[in-house]
Design an enzyme around this catalytic site. Structure first.
Site, PDB file in Angstrom:
ATOM      1  N   GLY A  14      51.546  -8.333  37.496  1.00  0.00           N
ATOM      2  CA  GLY A  14      52.376  -8.839  36.401  1.00  0.00           C
ATOM      3  C   GLY A  14      52.255  -8.090  35.094  1.00  0.00           C
ATOM      4  O   GLY A  14      52.545  -8.650  34.031  1.00  0.00           O
ATOM      5  N   ASN A  16      54.134  -5.556  34.120  1.00  0.00           N
ATOM      6  CA  ASN A  16      55.492  -5.383  33.576  1.00  0.00           C
ATOM      7  C   ASN A  16      56.031  -6.706  33.047  1.00  0.00           C
ATOM      8  O   ASN A  16      56.722  -6.727  32.023  1.00  0.00           O
ATOM      9  CB  ASN A  16      56.432  -4.790  34.633  1.00  0.00           C
ATOM     10  CG  ASN A  16      56.261  -3.285  34.720  1.00  0.00           C
ATOM     11  OD1 ASN A  16      56.683  -2.556  33.824  1.00  0.00           O
ATOM     12  ND2 ASN A  16      55.605  -2.826  35.774  1.00  0.00           N
ATOM     13  N   MET A  92      57.593  -7.980  45.528  1.00  0.00           N
ATOM     14  CA  MET A  92      57.363  -7.215  46.761  1.00  0.00           C
ATOM     15  C   MET A  92      58.100  -7.794  47.970  1.00  0.00           C
ATOM     16  O   MET A  92      57.548  -7.848  49.074  1.00  0.00           O
ATOM     17  CB  MET A  92      55.859  -7.123  47.035  1.00  0.00           C
ATOM     18  CG  MET A  92      55.083  -6.429  45.927  1.00  0.00           C
ATOM     19  SD  MET A  92      55.698  -4.771  45.553  1.00  0.00           S
ATOM     20  CE  MET A  92      55.094  -3.897  46.988  1.00  0.00           C
ATOM     21  N   ARG A  93      59.325  -8.211  47.772  1.00  0.00           N
ATOM     22  CA  ARG A  93      60.155  -8.671  48.893  1.00  0.00           C
ATOM     23  C   ARG A  93      61.477  -7.926  48.834  1.00  0.00           C
ATOM     24  O   ARG A  93      62.040  -7.742  47.742  1.00  0.00           O
ATOM     25  CB  ARG A  93      60.473 -10.178  48.784  1.00  0.00           C
ATOM     26  CG  ARG A  93      59.288 -11.076  48.768  1.00  0.00           C
ATOM     27  CD  ARG A  93      58.497 -11.066  50.046  1.00  0.00           C
ATOM     28  NE  ARG A  93      59.251 -11.463  51.229  1.00  0.00           N
ATOM     29  CZ  ARG A  93      58.807 -11.308  52.468  1.00  0.00           C
ATOM     30  NH1 ARG A  93      57.636 -10.754  52.699  1.00  0.00           N
ATOM     31  NH2 ARG A  93      59.541 -11.698  53.482  1.00  0.00           N
ATOM     32  N   ASN A 109      65.537  -3.565  38.456  1.00  0.00           N
ATOM     33  CA  ASN A 109      64.231  -3.357  39.085  1.00  0.00           C
ATOM     34  C   ASN A 109      63.538  -2.207  38.365  1.00  0.00           C
ATOM     35  O   ASN A 109      64.196  -1.341  37.789  1.00  0.00           O
ATOM     36  CB  ASN A 109      64.415  -2.988  40.559  1.00  0.00           C
ATOM     37  CG  ASN A 109      63.096  -2.768  41.273  1.00  0.00           C
ATOM     38  OD1 ASN A 109      62.137  -3.531  41.086  1.00  0.00           O
ATOM     39  ND2 ASN A 109      63.008  -1.719  42.087  1.00  0.00           N
ATOM     40  N   HIS A 111      60.799   0.900  39.185  1.00  0.00           N
ATOM     41  CA  HIS A 111      60.189   1.611  40.309  1.00  0.00           C
ATOM     42  C   HIS A 111      59.291   2.707  39.742  1.00  0.00           C
ATOM     43  O   HIS A 111      59.699   3.437  38.837  1.00  0.00           O
ATOM     44  CB  HIS A 111      61.287   2.216  41.195  1.00  0.00           C
ATOM     45  CG  HIS A 111      60.739   2.935  42.381  1.00  0.00           C
ATOM     46  ND1 HIS A 111      60.221   2.271  43.472  1.00  0.00           N
ATOM     47  CD2 HIS A 111      60.598   4.257  42.634  1.00  0.00           C
ATOM     48  CE1 HIS A 111      59.789   3.161  44.350  1.00  0.00           C
ATOM     49  NE2 HIS A 111      60.002   4.368  43.873  1.00  0.00           N
ATOM     50  N   GLU A 145      70.926  -1.202  49.012  1.00  0.00           N
ATOM     51  CA  GLU A 145      70.022  -0.150  49.504  1.00  0.00           C
ATOM     52  C   GLU A 145      68.784  -0.081  48.604  1.00  0.00           C
ATOM     53  O   GLU A 145      68.902  -0.022  47.374  1.00  0.00           O
ATOM     54  CB  GLU A 145      70.757   1.195  49.484  1.00  0.00           C
ATOM     55  CG  GLU A 145      70.022   2.291  50.222  1.00  0.00           C
ATOM     56  CD  GLU A 145      70.665   3.652  49.996  1.00  0.00           C
ATOM     57  OE1 GLU A 145      69.947   4.652  50.045  1.00  0.00           O
ATOM     58  OE2 GLU A 145      71.887   3.684  49.752  1.00  0.00           O
ATOM     59  N   GLU A 176      56.166   2.658  32.034  1.00  0.00           N
ATOM     60  CA  GLU A 176      56.913   1.516  32.590  1.00  0.00           C
ATOM     61  C   GLU A 176      57.015   0.406  31.546  1.00  0.00           C
ATOM     62  O   GLU A 176      58.070  -0.186  31.343  1.00  0.00           O
ATOM     63  CB  GLU A 176      56.201   0.940  33.827  1.00  0.00           C
ATOM     64  CG  GLU A 176      56.230   1.846  35.034  1.00  0.00           C
ATOM     65  CD  GLU A 176      55.684   1.162  36.278  1.00  0.00           C
ATOM     66  OE1 GLU A 176      55.889  -0.049  36.460  1.00  0.00           O
ATOM     67  OE2 GLU A 176      55.034   1.857  37.085  1.00  0.00           O
TER      68      GLU A 176
END
Ligand code: GRF
Length: 211
Positions: A14, A16, A92-93, A109, A111, A145, A176
């Protein structure tokens, strides 16, 4: 001006989420966190949200028979909380196409790589092994995707001689925490358009931040 009501989905540490909590704690910031959903009990993300007094929900994916049922629960919980925009922060899903379509254009999101390089997991070790001279992080709109979709912010960091995975990860994490709140701000201020798979911010193409 009303602040954008954001829902954050997280699964782990957590950090971010913490960066978003910090940004949104400024009343002048154009977004607020209306709800944090975590899918694993006892995670640091949950504790961080609770400590900040943000409403939280634990929706454990393992208690659902299908991905579709889990995603439907996420969707209805977000809507019931009046969430207008969703940020994935170490969630993480994999989300179903159905969920992604419900939130299309309203789902970000982060990454830990300079997409389209190093989609998926273990980005830091793969960047090191590849011999890349720079690495970084990307904030992007989510499409069905994985780790694809219009890029709204990117920041690069150098790969240094003798870098370990941990050292590189820490350098990336620092950027980030800078670019996620910045990207959310530009969305909440209505400065972002998506055209032909690319983001324009104030009408300009996104450039990699190398500060
Ligand atoms: C971050 O590296 C993020 O880019 C990736 O998962 C990690 C989550 O870390 N999607 P944290 O939970 O935000 O600390």
């Amino acid at each position: 001006m009303a602040r954008l009501r954001v829902g954050v989905l997280a699964s782990g540490r957590g950090s971010n989420l913490a960066a978003l909590i910090k940004a949104t704690s400024d009343p002048a910031y154009p977004a607020e966190i209306a709800l944090v959903i975590v899918n694993i009990a006892g995670t640091q993300a949950l504790a961080r949200a609770e400590a900040a007094g943000i409403p939280t929900r634990l929706i454990e994916h393992r208690t659902f028979a299908t991905r579709a049922a889990f995603d439907a629960a996420l969707d209805s919980t977000l809507r019931e909380a009046g969430v207008e925009f969703v940020c994935l922060a170490g969630f993480m899903r994999l989300l179903t196409s159905w969920f992604v379509r419900q939130w299309e254009g309203r789902l970000l999101n982060i990454h830990p790589a300079l997409l389209p390089a190093f989609k998926g997991l273990d980005t830091h070790s793969r960047a090191l092994a590849s011999g890349a001279t720079e690495h970084g992080a990307t904030v992007h709109f989510v499409v069905p995707e994985m780790d694809s979709g219009p890029i709204i912010a990117q920041a690069a960091v150098p790969v240094r001689a003798g870098d370990t995975e941990a050292a590189l990860a820490a350098r990336v994490l620092e950027v980030e925490h800078r670019i996620y709140p910045e990207a959310l701000r530009s969305v909440a201020e209505g400065r972002v358009q998506i055209a032909e798979g690319r983001c324009l911010i104030d009408g300009q193409a996104v450039v990699i931040d190398r500060r």
